[in-house]
Write a protein that holds these residues in place. Sequence first.
Motif, PDB file in Angstrom:
ATOM      1  N   SER A 124       0.828  -1.206   0.000  1.00  0.00           N
ATOM      2  CA  SER A 124       0.000   0.000   0.000  1.00  0.00           C
ATOM      3  C   SER A 124       0.863   1.258   0.000  1.00  0.00           C
ATOM      4  O   SER A 124       0.507   2.256  -0.638  1.00  0.00           O
ATOM      5  N   VAL A 125       1.987   1.224   0.713  1.00  0.00           N
ATOM      6  CA  VAL A 125       2.901   2.371   0.701  1.00  0.00           C
ATOM      7  C   VAL A 125       3.451   2.601  -0.702  1.00  0.00           C
ATOM      8  O   VAL A 125       3.525   3.733  -1.184  1.00  0.00           O
ATOM      9  N   GLU A 126       3.820   1.515  -1.380  1.00  0.00           N
ATOM     10  CA  GLU A 126       4.341   1.617  -2.743  1.00  0.00           C
ATOM     11  C   GLU A 126       3.292   2.200  -3.686  1.00  0.00           C
ATOM     12  O   GLU A 126       3.598   3.053  -4.520  1.00  0.00           O
ATOM     13  N   ARG A 127       2.052   1.755  -3.553  1.00  0.00           N
ATOM     14  CA  ARG A 127       0.965   2.287  -4.379  1.00  0.00           C
ATOM     15  C   ARG A 127       0.673   3.746  -4.043  1.00  0.00           C
ATOM     16  O   ARG A 127       0.382   4.559  -4.916  1.00  0.00           O
ATOM     17  N   TYR A 128       0.736   4.082  -2.743  1.00  0.00           N
ATOM     18  CA  TYR A 128       0.512   5.476  -2.330  1.00  0.00           C
ATOM     19  C   TYR A 128       1.551   6.391  -2.965  1.00  0.00           C
ATOM     20  O   TYR A 128       1.213   7.474  -3.483  1.00  0.00           O
ATOM     21  N   ARG A 129       2.811   5.978  -2.967  1.00  0.00           N
ATOM     22  CA  ARG A 129       3.872   6.793  -3.577  1.00  0.00           C
ATOM     23  C   ARG A 129       3.654   6.941  -5.077  1.00  0.00           C
ATOM     24  O   ARG A 129       3.862   8.015  -5.639  1.00  0.00           O
ATOM     25  N   ALA A 130       3.235   5.850  -5.734  1.00  0.00           N
ATOM     26  CA  ALA A 130       3.053   5.908  -7.181  1.00  0.00           C
ATOM     27  C   ALA A 130       1.881   6.790  -7.576  1.00  0.00           C
ATOM     28  O   ALA A 130       1.943   7.511  -8.574  1.00  0.00           O
ATOM     29  N   VAL A 131       0.798   6.776  -6.800  1.00  0.00           N
ATOM     30  CA  VAL A 131      -0.420   7.495  -7.156  1.00  0.00           C
ATOM     31  C   VAL A 131      -0.438   8.908  -6.588  1.00  0.00           C
ATOM     32  O   VAL A 131      -0.795   9.865  -7.277  1.00  0.00           O
ATOM     33  N   CYS A 132      -0.047   9.057  -5.333  1.00  0.00           N
ATOM     34  CA  CYS A 132      -0.164  10.347  -4.657  1.00  0.00           C
ATOM     35  C   CYS A 132       1.105  11.189  -4.727  1.00  0.00           C
ATOM     36  O   CYS A 132       1.050  12.400  -4.485  1.00  0.00           O
ATOM     37  N   GLN A 133       2.244  10.586  -4.999  1.00  0.00           N
ATOM     38  CA  GLN A 133       3.503  11.322  -5.132  1.00  0.00           C
ATOM     39  C   GLN A 133       4.188  10.913  -6.442  1.00  0.00           C
ATOM     40  O   GLN A 133       5.296  10.380  -6.442  1.00  0.00           O
ATOM     41  N   PRO A 134       3.531  11.132  -7.573  1.00  0.00           N
ATOM     42  CA  PRO A 134       4.043  10.592  -8.834  1.00  0.00           C
ATOM     43  C   PRO A 134       5.391  11.147  -9.255  1.00  0.00           C
ATOM     44  O   PRO A 134       6.210  10.427  -9.830  1.00  0.00           O
ATOM     45  N   SER A 135       5.654  12.440  -9.001  1.00  0.00           N
ATOM     46  CA  SER A 135       6.933  13.015  -9.413  1.00  0.00           C
ATOM     47  C   SER A 135       8.083  12.376  -8.656  1.00  0.00           C
ATOM     48  O   SER A 135       9.105  11.995  -9.241  1.00  0.00           O
ATOM     49  N   THR A 136       7.927  12.255  -7.337  1.00  0.00           N
ATOM     50  CA  THR A 136       8.961  11.622  -6.517  1.00  0.00           C
ATOM     51  C   THR A 136       9.138  10.169  -6.897  1.00  0.00           C
ATOM     52  O   THR A 136      10.270   9.656  -6.983  1.00  0.00           O
ATOM     53  N   TYR A 137       8.033   9.502  -7.144  1.00  0.00           N
ATOM     54  CA  TYR A 137       8.091   8.087  -7.501  1.00  0.00           C
ATOM     55  C   TYR A 137       8.783   7.890  -8.846  1.00  0.00           C
ATOM     56  O   TYR A 137       9.609   6.992  -9.009  1.00  0.00           O
ATOM     57  N   ARG A 138       8.461   8.763  -9.806  1.00  0.00           N
ATOM     58  CA  ARG A 138       9.067   8.654 -11.124  1.00  0.00           C
ATOM     59  C   ARG A 138      10.568   8.895 -11.050  1.00  0.00           C
ATOM     60  O   ARG A 138      11.350   8.201 -11.713  1.00  0.00           O
ATOM     61  N   SER A 139      10.976   9.874 -10.254  1.00  0.00           N
ATOM     62  CA  SER A 139      12.405  10.146 -10.100  1.00  0.00           C
ATOM     63  C   SER A 139      13.131   8.956  -9.488  1.00  0.00           C
ATOM     64  O   SER A 139      14.244   8.609  -9.896  1.00  0.00           O
ATOM     65  N   ALA A 140      12.490   8.319  -8.487  1.00  0.00           N
ATOM     66  CA  ALA A 140      13.100   7.147  -7.853  1.00  0.00           C
ATOM     67  C   ALA A 140      13.216   5.992  -8.841  1.00  0.00           C
ATOM     68  O   ALA A 140      14.209   5.251  -8.827  1.00  0.00           O
ATOM     69  N   CYS A 141      12.218   5.830  -9.693  1.00  0.00           N
ATOM     70  CA  CYS A 141      12.255   4.761 -10.687  1.00  0.00           C
ATOM     71  C   CYS A 141      13.406   4.937 -11.664  1.00  0.00           C
ATOM     72  O   CYS A 141      14.004   3.966 -12.134  1.00  0.00           O
ATOM     73  N   ILE A 142      13.711   6.216 -11.969  1.00  0.00           N
ATOM     74  CA  ILE A 142      14.778   6.486 -12.924  1.00  0.00           C
ATOM     75  C   ILE A 142      16.149   6.376 -12.273  1.00  0.00           C
ATOM     76  O   ILE A 142      17.099   5.866 -12.864  1.00  0.00           O
ATOM     77  N   SER A 143      16.268   6.843 -11.024  1.00  0.00           N
ATOM     78  CA  SER A 143      17.583   6.922 -10.377  1.00  0.00           C
ATOM     79  C   SER A 143      17.995   5.639  -9.658  1.00  0.00           C
ATOM     80  O   SER A 143      19.179   5.421  -9.403  1.00  0.00           O
ATOM     81  N   GLU A 144      17.034   4.787  -9.295  1.00  0.00           N
ATOM     82  CA  GLU A 144      17.330   3.572  -8.539  1.00  0.00           C
ATOM     83  C   GLU A 144      17.024   2.332  -9.367  1.00  0.00           C
ATOM     84  O   GLU A 144      16.075   2.323 -10.150  1.00  0.00           O
TER      85      GLU A 144
END
Length: 411
Positions: A124-144
């Motif tokens: 649920s935390v992972e989904r919350y980050r993807a849906v509610c914090q998309p910019s931060t999540y997208r940056s993490a996907c690219i950098s990590e």
Amino acid sequence: MKETNRSIELWCTEPDEQQLMQYKLFEWFVEGVLFLVIGIFGIVGNLLSIMILSAPQLRRFTFNRLLVALSVFDVAFLVSTVPVHTFQVFQVHTQIHALLFSRFLYPMSSISLSASIFMTVSLSVERYRAVCQPSTYRSACISESQCKRVLKYLIPVIILSCLLNLPKFLETSVEYDAEKEQIQYNVTELRKNPTYVWYTTVLYSVHPLVTTELGPIVMLIFLNIFIFSTIRSSKLRFTGVPRRSGGGHGELNLASVIFSIVVIFVICHLPRMVLAVLAVVNVNTAVECIQAFNKYHPPLIFMYAESVSQFLLVLNSSVNFLIYCVVATRFRVFMRRIVMCESTEVTSNPPFGVVRLAEAPLALTQPALQIPDQLNLITSVRSRLNSMVENGDDIGPTYTEEVLHQEETKL
């Protein structure tokens, strides 16, 4: 004083023979027959989930790898818990079981249960980050790397689960009588110590009451409220934007999967939470029983409730496969292809169902077909999204999908 004596009598007196026989019959059916049937189904279902979610097209997504981890923990819980209960109920006496019980099966049952609970929260935390914090999540996907993102959830879950349940290794002992071919289950002297009983029971208010019951339930409810609210507001924002049929299906589908998992989790864990509260409330009575009689017997109604509670935990670890089959569109497609050997067309495009929302922004950077139109489409979408990120705008999965549709119409 009368109330105290009545409470001590209720907890310290063994039930009569007829009541005990009725409970043993109930225990035989619930912790024996139902545990075995549901447990076997759950093990098979979780293994199938692992196999399907590990398909090349699905394991590319962090969310699916976390689902695989959840299935692994559920399998570990079922493999350790079912023998702990069914072997005693069916009076199965083997030397191997005696060796494994106190040093592996009994503690592993609690460790894997905690890990399964924490992994559900992590999803649920992972989904919350993807849906509610998309910019931060997208940056993490690219950098990590993907492995790093998975390990950031997995390592804390494993460490915390082991640390919280270390006392389980000290609570029981088992003796095997080779002549009679019987197992004697004993509670260690430490577990009979009134001081130890008092402290461990009071600590129930922290673990498992807060750590694996009340805390996770509250977090899951609020996280999923935020997820659904964000999806709803995103849909309202783009109500007037033209879109292809099926647009937004992936978001709603994944939200339905998460919601189903959470609802089943809350229902199955509520009795355990209530029993933990009652154990803390009646801790002094239990200690007085041990001091006076060197043993205590909870009221018969608690014994029935404990059996039902344990069964619901087994059920909770066994039904996720059914949730995926009923709710998750993409999971069903891969199940027919892998398990039923159907030649269903499966593309490498960003999938629907359990993975559509998982890494939608990142998926746009991975074109499946090397053709000019698609490369132009991806370039246009990436350019628009990157410019928005630089301006500090939030890019949710819904908006990413709408940008994709708009650019497609231009080609």
